[in-house]
Design an enzyme around this catalytic site. Structure first.
Site, PDB file in Angstrom:
ATOM      1  N   PRO A 156       4.503  85.074 162.979  1.00 22.18           N
ATOM      2  CA  PRO A 156       5.100  83.757 163.206  1.00 22.18           C
ATOM      3  C   PRO A 156       4.209  82.616 162.710  1.00 22.18           C
ATOM      4  O   PRO A 156       4.681  81.496 162.540  1.00 22.18           O
ATOM      5  CB  PRO A 156       5.303  83.697 164.727  1.00 22.18           C
TER       6      PRO A 156
ATOM      7  N   ARG B   1      17.796  93.331 147.082  1.00 24.98           N
ATOM      8  CA  ARG B   1      19.147  93.032 146.603  1.00 24.98           C
ATOM      9  C   ARG B   1      19.127  92.122 145.380  1.00 24.98           C
ATOM     10  O   ARG B   1      20.142  91.980 144.707  1.00 24.98           O
ATOM     11  CB  ARG B   1      20.024  92.430 147.719  1.00 24.98           C
TER      12      ARG B   1
ATOM     13  N   GLU C 209      -0.604  90.688 169.857  1.00 18.61           N
ATOM     14  CA  GLU C 209      -0.923  89.305 169.476  1.00 18.61           C
ATOM     15  C   GLU C 209      -1.292  89.194 168.003  1.00 18.61           C
ATOM     16  O   GLU C 209      -1.675  88.121 167.536  1.00 18.61           O
ATOM     17  CB  GLU C 209      -2.064  88.760 170.336  1.00 18.61           C
TER      18      GLU C 209
ATOM     19  N   ASP D 227      24.656  82.932 145.959  1.00 16.67           N
ATOM     20  CA  ASP D 227      24.174  82.932 147.338  1.00 16.67           C
ATOM     21  C   ASP D 227      23.801  81.538 147.831  1.00 16.67           C
ATOM     22  O   ASP D 227      23.380  80.697 147.053  1.00 16.67           O
ATOM     23  CB  ASP D 227      22.857  83.737 147.452  1.00 16.67           C
TER      24      ASP D 227
HETATM   25  N1  ADE Z   1       6.315  88.727 163.926  1.00 16.63           N
HETATM   26  C1  ADE Z   1       6.570  88.160 165.114  1.00 16.63           C
HETATM   27  N2  ADE Z   1       7.345  87.083 164.975  1.00 16.63           N
HETATM   28  C2  ADE Z   1       7.596  86.954 163.645  1.00 16.63           C
HETATM   29  C3  ADE Z   1       8.318  86.022 162.865  1.00 16.63           C
HETATM   30  N3  ADE Z   1       8.964  84.988 163.403  1.00 16.63           N
HETATM   31  N4  ADE Z   1       8.331  86.188 161.541  1.00 16.63           N
HETATM   32  C4  ADE Z   1       7.669  87.210 160.972  1.00 16.63           C
HETATM   33  N5  ADE Z   1       6.975  88.122 161.644  1.00 16.63           N
HETATM   34  C5  ADE Z   1       6.925  87.995 162.976  1.00 16.63           C
END
Ligand code: ADE
Length: 232
Positions: free
Chosen positions: A87, A156, A114, A171
């Site tokens: 994230p 793809r 984590e 797309d």
């Molecule tokens: N791992 C945990 N959350 C994630 C996200 N939002 N994007 C990519 N990998 C992740």
């Protein structure tokens, strides 16, 4: 294209045997190999995590298993790209998917808990293009779902993977006439369903009017759903 995915949950990647990706593998267009990170541990409990230095909640993935697994796999990539879903990464976009679809392959390192000890990305930065990527502003339990999304979005776009090439060029987010817009609504038969009708223009056979209508619908939908895309 060769794709290696390293994970502690290889079964999570089973859907890569289905649909377009599965077919591309059967046809030999794609060589996807899924590796169990625990095969690169050497203790009785096959431990992949430990407590974070500095304290705090949760666990961090230990660097040694990652080092052993990545040394082996990256050595098989002539122009290595190491993708780390997290994230805290850069947004994964259609533009990245397009660039990666032209590469000979990639390695995806799926973290859990984590995250992976930060020295792993540092170690491989000299040997590979290391790209931490995020699917969006929410937190998944691990990188596996992100790996599925990345593989599908990238593969793809490879020639021969999607039957109708135009369905890729039209797309949402694709470069071209509709660049920067999401796609508007689409319809198929019957012309009336439960009292809802297909817009007349789509039945008119007038390709100019249809193209103009689709453009206007794409702009309207982008404004409603993704106003930030229109600001640029
Ligand atoms: N791992 C945990 N959350 C994630 C996200 N939002 N994007 C990519 N990998 C992740």
């Amino acid at each position: 294209m060769r794709i290696d995915i390293i994970t502690i949950f290889p079964d999570y990647l089973a859907p890569l045997g289905l649909s377009l990706v599965g077919k591309a593998r059967d046809q030999g267009l794609l060589d996807i190999r899924v590796h169990d990170l625990r095969d690169s541990t050497h203790d009785r409990h096959r431990t992949v995590d430990d407590e974070p230095y500095g304290g705090g909640p949760g666990m961090v993935m230990r660097p040694e298993p990652w080092g052993e697994a990545l040394d082996a796999v990256l050595a098989q990539h002539p122009d290595p790209l190491l993708v780390i879903p997290t994230p805290s990464g850069m947004p994964f976009t259609q533009s990245l998917a397009t660039q990666w679809s032209r590469r000979p392959g990639m390695v995806i390192a799926c973290g859990r808990y984590e995250g992976i000890d930060a020295r792993v990305a540092d170690e491989y930065a000299g040997r590979a293009e290391v790209v931490p990527v995020s699917l969006g502003d929410y937190v998944l339990a691990g990188g596996e779902v992100a790996a599925l999304a990345i593989v599908e979005a990238v593969t793809r776009l490879m020639p021969g993977v999607v039957g109708n090439e135009a369905s890729v060029t039209d797309d949402s987010f694709a470069p071209g006439a509709m660049e920067g817009l999401v796609e508007g609504p689409v319809y198929t038969r019957p012309p009336e369903w439960r009292g809802h009708v297909v817009p007349d223009v789509l039945l008119s056979g007038d390709h100019g009017r249809i193209a103009a209508w689709r453009r206007e619908q794409a702009e309207r939908r982008t404004g409603a759903m993704r106003p930030e895309l229109l600001e640029g």
